[in-house]
Write an enzyme that holds these catalytic residues in place. Sequence first.
Site, PDB file in Angstrom:
ATOM      1  N   LYS A 151     143.487  63.763 130.714  1.00 27.37           N
ATOM      2  CA  LYS A 151     143.467  63.898 132.175  1.00 27.37           C
ATOM      3  C   LYS A 151     142.006  64.006 132.591  1.00 27.37           C
ATOM      4  O   LYS A 151     141.448  65.090 132.748  1.00 27.37           O
ATOM      5  CB  LYS A 151     144.287  65.125 132.605  1.00 27.37           C
ATOM      6  CG  LYS A 151     144.646  65.101 134.076  1.00 27.37           C
ATOM      7  CD  LYS A 151     145.742  66.099 134.382  1.00 27.37           C
ATOM      8  CE  LYS A 151     145.960  66.306 135.866  1.00 27.37           C
ATOM      9  NZ  LYS A 151     146.368  65.132 136.614  1.00 27.37           N
ATOM     10  N   GLU A 184     154.226  55.013 134.323  1.00 31.72           N
ATOM     11  CA  GLU A 184     154.256  56.185 135.205  1.00 31.72           C
ATOM     12  C   GLU A 184     153.734  55.744 136.558  1.00 31.72           C
ATOM     13  O   GLU A 184     153.328  54.598 136.727  1.00 31.72           O
ATOM     14  CB  GLU A 184     153.400  57.317 134.631  1.00 31.72           C
ATOM     15  CG  GLU A 184     151.926  56.956 134.485  1.00 31.72           C
ATOM     16  CD  GLU A 184     151.075  58.086 133.917  1.00 31.72           C
ATOM     17  OE1 GLU A 184     151.468  59.256 134.045  1.00 31.72           O
ATOM     18  OE2 GLU A 184     150.006  57.784 133.365  1.00 31.72           O
TER      19      GLU A 184
HETATM   20  N1  PMP Z   1     150.827  61.137 135.683  1.00 30.40           N
HETATM   21  C1  PMP Z   1     149.622  61.167 136.250  1.00 30.40           C
HETATM   22  C2  PMP Z   1     148.760  59.958 136.167  1.00 30.40           C
HETATM   23  C3  PMP Z   1     149.150  62.325 136.896  1.00 30.40           C
HETATM   24  O1  PMP Z   1     147.949  62.357 137.446  1.00 30.40           O
HETATM   25  C4  PMP Z   1     150.005  63.463 136.938  1.00 30.40           C
HETATM   26  C5  PMP Z   1     149.529  64.754 137.557  1.00 30.40           C
HETATM   27  N2  PMP Z   1     149.128  64.659 138.853  1.00 30.40           N
HETATM   28  C6  PMP Z   1     151.271  63.375 136.372  1.00 30.40           C
HETATM   29  C7  PMP Z   1     151.644  62.207 135.730  1.00 30.40           C
HETATM   30  C8  PMP Z   1     152.221  64.548 136.406  1.00 30.40           C
HETATM   31  O2  PMP Z   1     151.778  65.560 135.539  1.00 30.40           O
HETATM   32  P1  PMP Z   1     152.097  67.103 135.808  1.00 30.40           P
HETATM   33  O3  PMP Z   1     153.567  67.220 135.922  1.00 30.40           O
HETATM   34  O4  PMP Z   1     151.550  67.812 134.623  1.00 30.40           O
HETATM   35  O5  PMP Z   1     151.394  67.484 137.073  1.00 30.40           O
END
Ligand code: PMP
Length: 286
Positions: A151, A184
Amino acid sequence: MSKLVWIDGQRVPLAQAKISVFDHGLLYGDGVFEGLRQYNGGIFRPQEHLDRLFDSARAIRLEIPYSASELLRAMEETLAANALQESYIRLVVTRGVGLLGISPANCQRPSVFIITDTIQMYPAELYRTGMAIITASTVRTAPNALSPKIKSLNYLNNILAKWEAIDAGVPEAVMLNHLGYVCECTGDNIFIVRRGELLTPPPESGLLMGITRGVVLELAGKAGIPTRQTNLLRSDLYTADECFLTGSGAEVIAVTSIDKRPIGPGKVGPITQQLSAAFHHYARHG
Ligand code: PMP
């Protein structure tokens, strides 16, 4: 907006919370971050977010100058200082100040900051009605080039897909991976329901392992809903009975059409409703 920002060990007023123009987080997107939620005064799944942050940092050879427990305390103290009970937390670690030129080797010390604020990822109404999304033509970064599990502060791949959503007049876009499978969305993970089964792309499709994704899989398991992490094609989305997205910012939000094609009857589905309610209950009451 919250008044105090934690920056490199100090709580400072927002106007003084500044990062150098020589910080490589800004110059090159060289850094990592987390977005967390606070519910009923408590940080949601802090350990998982901190584990992911430290894994992301390790993957890019960034040494965070604080321990996970120090960062947790800093987040809690910042929330308390801003008198927040229900908020969104952004925890950022940049490579720090360096010379011009990409070398991270001459950056002295990573900068760390914590912003506590509120966030409304999507208009409140869409949480009742569900939303339309599109499939982006921008392909998700190939995991063997730069793993989306990291991330990082470099979100350009997602931002290009987000532009496609904006151009299409919808709030979010689903991205396919380098093999053409569903991966995603630009800031959320994606789920579909088909014949009572909950399906979501597997880790190896090259997605960010969302904390909310994991919680929803757990809650579905507890509710006796069969779950499967499996490669999905775009046609699987079009023929799904239900579809929804998950993320710390988005929480759980229904998708009622993709590329203008209605999902199921084009309404928020019953399993989506059930899991969304279960998520909100769990987040606040355990
Ligand atoms: N995919 C991406 C690309 C993201 O940036 C995020 C978080 N904003 C998610 C999935 C979801 O992750 P989380 O549930 O840990 O916030």
